[in-house]
Design a protein around this motif. Structure first.
Motif, PDB file in Angstrom:
ATOM      1  N   SER A 137     -31.300  14.999   0.076  1.00 18.20           N
ATOM      2  CA  SER A 137     -31.791  16.176  -0.642  1.00 18.20           C
ATOM      3  C   SER A 137     -31.097  17.442  -0.147  1.00 18.20           C
ATOM      4  O   SER A 137     -30.709  18.305  -0.949  1.00 18.20           O
ATOM      5  CB  SER A 137     -33.304  16.301  -0.452  1.00 18.20           C
ATOM      6  N   LEU A 138     -30.912  17.536   1.171  1.00 18.63           N
ATOM      7  CA  LEU A 138     -30.229  18.693   1.737  1.00 18.63           C
ATOM      8  C   LEU A 138     -28.789  18.784   1.252  1.00 18.63           C
ATOM      9  O   LEU A 138     -28.289  19.867   0.958  1.00 18.63           O
ATOM     10  CB  LEU A 138     -30.259  18.611   3.270  1.00 18.63           C
ATOM     11  N   SER A 139     -28.132  17.643   1.140  1.00 20.27           N
ATOM     12  CA  SER A 139     -26.758  17.612   0.651  1.00 20.27           C
ATOM     13  C   SER A 139     -26.672  18.182  -0.761  1.00 20.27           C
ATOM     14  O   SER A 139     -25.767  18.971  -1.083  1.00 20.27           O
ATOM     15  CB  SER A 139     -26.233  16.174   0.675  1.00 20.27           C
ATOM     16  N   ARG A 140     -27.629  17.809  -1.602  1.00 20.98           N
ATOM     17  CA  ARG A 140     -27.638  18.322  -2.982  1.00 20.98           C
ATOM     18  C   ARG A 140     -27.879  19.833  -2.999  1.00 20.98           C
ATOM     19  O   ARG A 140     -27.300  20.555  -3.812  1.00 20.98           O
ATOM     20  CB  ARG A 140     -28.701  17.598  -3.806  1.00 20.98           C
ATOM     21  N   LEU A 141     -28.748  20.310  -2.101  1.00 25.20           N
ATOM     22  CA  LEU A 141     -29.017  21.745  -2.030  1.00 25.20           C
ATOM     23  C   LEU A 141     -27.784  22.516  -1.567  1.00 25.20           C
ATOM     24  O   LEU A 141     -27.491  23.613  -2.060  1.00 25.20           O
ATOM     25  CB  LEU A 141     -30.187  22.012  -1.087  1.00 25.20           C
ATOM     26  N   LEU A 142     -27.057  21.954  -0.617  1.00 25.27           N
ATOM     27  CA  LEU A 142     -25.829  22.599  -0.138  1.00 25.27           C
ATOM     28  C   LEU A 142     -24.782  22.681  -1.249  1.00 25.27           C
ATOM     29  O   LEU A 142     -24.086  23.692  -1.393  1.00 25.27           O
ATOM     30  CB  LEU A 142     -25.272  21.825   1.059  1.00 25.27           C
ATOM     31  N   ILE A 143     -24.677  21.622  -2.030  1.00 23.50           N
ATOM     32  CA  ILE A 143     -23.730  21.613  -3.148  1.00 23.50           C
ATOM     33  C   ILE A 143     -24.154  22.626  -4.208  1.00 23.50           C
ATOM     34  O   ILE A 143     -23.335  23.372  -4.749  1.00 23.50           O
ATOM     35  CB  ILE A 143     -23.622  20.201  -3.751  1.00 23.50           C
ATOM     36  N   ARG A 144     -25.457  22.672  -4.480  1.00 17.19           N
ATOM     37  CA  ARG A 144     -25.970  23.637  -5.458  1.00 17.19           C
ATOM     38  C   ARG A 144     -25.708  25.075  -4.997  1.00 17.19           C
ATOM     39  O   ARG A 144     -25.337  25.940  -5.790  1.00 17.19           O
ATOM     40  CB  ARG A 144     -27.460  23.421  -5.676  1.00 17.19           C
ATOM     41  N   ASN A 145     -25.897  25.302  -3.694  1.00 18.10           N
ATOM     42  CA  ASN A 145     -25.625  26.623  -3.132  1.00 18.10           C
ATOM     43  C   ASN A 145     -24.152  27.001  -3.287  1.00 18.10           C
ATOM     44  O   ASN A 145     -23.817  28.142  -3.617  1.00 18.10           O
ATOM     45  CB  ASN A 145     -26.030  26.644  -1.662  1.00 18.10           C
ATOM     46  N   ARG A 146     -23.282  26.026  -3.072  1.00 20.01           N
ATOM     47  CA  ARG A 146     -21.844  26.274  -3.219  1.00 20.01           C
ATOM     48  C   ARG A 146     -21.489  26.593  -4.669  1.00 20.01           C
ATOM     49  O   ARG A 146     -20.681  27.495  -4.941  1.00 20.01           O
ATOM     50  CB  ARG A 146     -21.059  25.057  -2.728  1.00 20.01           C
ATOM     51  N   VAL A 147     -22.082  25.864  -5.601  1.00 21.94           N
ATOM     52  CA  VAL A 147     -21.839  26.127  -7.023  1.00 21.94           C
ATOM     53  C   VAL A 147     -22.280  27.539  -7.383  1.00 21.94           C
ATOM     54  O   VAL A 147     -21.600  28.251  -8.129  1.00 21.94           O
ATOM     55  CB  VAL A 147     -22.579  25.092  -7.893  1.00 21.94           C
ATOM     56  N   CYS A 148     -23.418  27.954  -6.819  1.00 23.30           N
ATOM     57  CA  CYS A 148     -23.920  29.306  -7.073  1.00 23.30           C
ATOM     58  C   CYS A 148     -22.935  30.352  -6.570  1.00 23.30           C
ATOM     59  O   CYS A 148     -22.647  31.343  -7.255  1.00 23.30           O
ATOM     60  CB  CYS A 148     -25.272  29.492  -6.398  1.00 23.30           C
ATOM     61  N   LEU A 149     -22.377  30.138  -5.384  1.00 19.41           N
ATOM     62  CA  LEU A 149     -21.399  31.068  -4.827  1.00 19.41           C
ATOM     63  C   LEU A 149     -20.126  31.096  -5.675  1.00 19.41           C
ATOM     64  O   LEU A 149     -19.537  32.164  -5.905  1.00 19.41           O
ATOM     65  CB  LEU A 149     -21.071  30.679  -3.385  1.00 19.41           C
ATOM     66  N   LEU A 150     -19.702  29.933  -6.152  1.00 19.12           N
ATOM     67  CA  LEU A 150     -18.524  29.871  -7.016  1.00 19.12           C
ATOM     68  C   LEU A 150     -18.750  30.638  -8.314  1.00 19.12           C
ATOM     69  O   LEU A 150     -17.855  31.315  -8.825  1.00 19.12           O
ATOM     70  CB  LEU A 150     -18.166  28.416  -7.303  1.00 19.12           C
ATOM     71  N   ASN A 151     -19.972  30.527  -8.847  1.00 16.85           N
ATOM     72  CA  ASN A 151     -20.297  31.230 -10.088  1.00 16.85           C
ATOM     73  C   ASN A 151     -20.279  32.743  -9.903  1.00 16.85           C
ATOM     74  O   ASN A 151     -19.991  33.497 -10.834  1.00 16.85           O
ATOM     75  CB  ASN A 151     -21.665  30.793 -10.598  1.00 16.85           C
ATOM     76  N   ILE A 152     -20.586  33.192  -8.690  1.00 14.73           N
ATOM     77  CA  ILE A 152     -20.542  34.630  -8.402  1.00 14.73           C
ATOM     78  C   ILE A 152     -19.091  35.123  -8.442  1.00 14.73           C
ATOM     79  O   ILE A 152     -18.796  36.213  -8.963  1.00 14.73           O
ATOM     80  CB  ILE A 152     -21.168  34.926  -7.021  1.00 14.73           C
ATOM     81  N   LEU A 153     -18.178  34.309  -7.915  1.00  7.89           N
ATOM     82  CA  LEU A 153     -16.767  34.701  -7.914  1.00  7.89           C
ATOM     83  C   LEU A 153     -16.150  34.619  -9.305  1.00  7.89           C
ATOM     84  O   LEU A 153     -15.272  35.406  -9.656  1.00  7.89           O
ATOM     85  CB  LEU A 153     -15.976  33.803  -6.953  1.00  7.89           C
ATOM     86  N   THR A 154     -16.613  33.644 -10.092  1.00  4.38           N
ATOM     87  CA  THR A 154     -16.056  33.459 -11.432  1.00  4.38           C
ATOM     88  C   THR A 154     -17.182  33.459 -12.457  1.00  4.38           C
ATOM     89  O   THR A 154     -17.558  32.408 -12.985  1.00  4.38           O
ATOM     90  CB  THR A 154     -15.281  32.134 -11.507  1.00  4.38           C
ATOM     91  N   PRO A 155     -17.768  34.620 -12.724  1.00  5.69           N
ATOM     92  CA  PRO A 155     -18.900  34.706 -13.658  1.00  5.69           C
ATOM     93  C   PRO A 155     -18.495  34.327 -15.085  1.00  5.69           C
ATOM     94  O   PRO A 155     -17.345  34.452 -15.468  1.00  5.69           O
ATOM     95  CB  PRO A 155     -19.332  36.170 -13.559  1.00  5.69           C
TER      96      PRO A 155
END
Length: 289
Positions: A271-289
């Protein structure tokens, strides 16, 4: 790691922002867990301690997700052109995701060894296959320490990079989240590498109290070891103390407790692994809205 008061003057995110307040609450809860469970030397690090940490970390990441996705934070990132901050957070996220995956693999390997032992004990005691399984488990415990040491070193490198990054208010929050993630992962690795050498340190009398014909009344001794060490003691006794009658049902109960706990760690780490990946996707979306 406390949020520094000497950060850049960018007023972002605001401490009155609801999402930020929720993150602070979860940060403080998890730091309390870290202080009582990891920093304390009075009691061993147990499965319950680690599972509490994983649950707390999951809740923290959910709150961080809400903070990063809030319009206030998004606008502040755009206004102050904080792309570099996000890039640094992305860089550390890769290492955390890899470390989480490696930790999960070690938990899976440990669980498989425990289940093999359980199967062996269901067969006739003293059978050569049972003895071979005992030997395989002890050999695994020695060999896996190298993998654990490698993973701990990788976590330390991530920690050093995080500590050297420049601060802003948001970056201080992300830095603490990463530091607590490292603490939770480190706690799992430390648990899996619990030293069987305590048997020599505490003497064989402790083992006999644990294993010989239901002599399980020494609460003080039992409180000094965790679930992994209980199994270690049991196996070492079975191999080295042939003149004692080993309580096999008790060993099976210890293995059952450890196996159930490892299954919980596997689920939590997944579950933590999925949350870390989701967090990374969120950060990527901030850079490339």
């Amino acid at each position: 790691m406390a949020i520094s008061s000497h950060v850049r003057s960018i007023s972002f995110p605001s401490r009155s922002q609801p999402e930020y307040l929720k993150v602070e609450i979860e940060l403080n809860r998890l730091k309390t867990w870290e202080s009582s469970s990891i920093s304390s030397t009075a009691t061993p690090l147990t499965l319950n301690n680690i599972q509490e940490g994983i649950v707390g970390l999951a809740e923290l990441y959910n709150c961080v997700q809400d903070l990063l996705e809030s319009p206030t934070t998004q606008q502040a990132l755009l206004k102050h052109q904080m792309g570099r901050l996000v890039e640094e957070a992305l860089e550390s996220s890769v290492g955390l995701i890899d470390s989480c995956g490696s930790t999960r693999e070690l938990v899976l390997m440990m669980k498989q060894q425990v289940q093999d032992l359980q199967s062996a004990l269901r067969r006739k005691v003293g059978d050569s296959s049972t003895q071979n399984c005992f030997d395989a488990y002890i050999s695994f415990r020695k060999k896996v320490k190298k993998d654990i040491a490698k993973n701990l070193k990788a976590l330390k490198q991530i920690e050093n990079k995080i500590e050297s990054s420049p601060l802003s208010k948001l970056n201080a929050v992300l830095r603490e989240v990463s530091a607590l993630t490292i603490s939770v992962l480190r706690s799992q690795l430390s648990f899996l590498s619990a030293p069987a050498s305590k048997a020599k340190k505490n003497g064989w009398s402790l083992i006999s109290k644990m294993l010989v014909t239901k002599s399980m009344t020494s609460k003080g001794d039992l409180n000094t070891i965790n679930e992994v060490e209980c199994v270690d003691f049991a196996l070492c006794s079975n191999i080295h103390i042939s003149n004692f009658k080993v309580d096999v049902p008790m060993i099976q109960r210890k293995l059952q407790i450890l196996n159930a706990g490892l299954q919980g760690l596997e689920a939590g780490t997944d579950s933590l692994s999925r949350l870390l990946i989701r967090n990374r996707v969120c950060l990527l979306n901030i850079l490339t809205p």
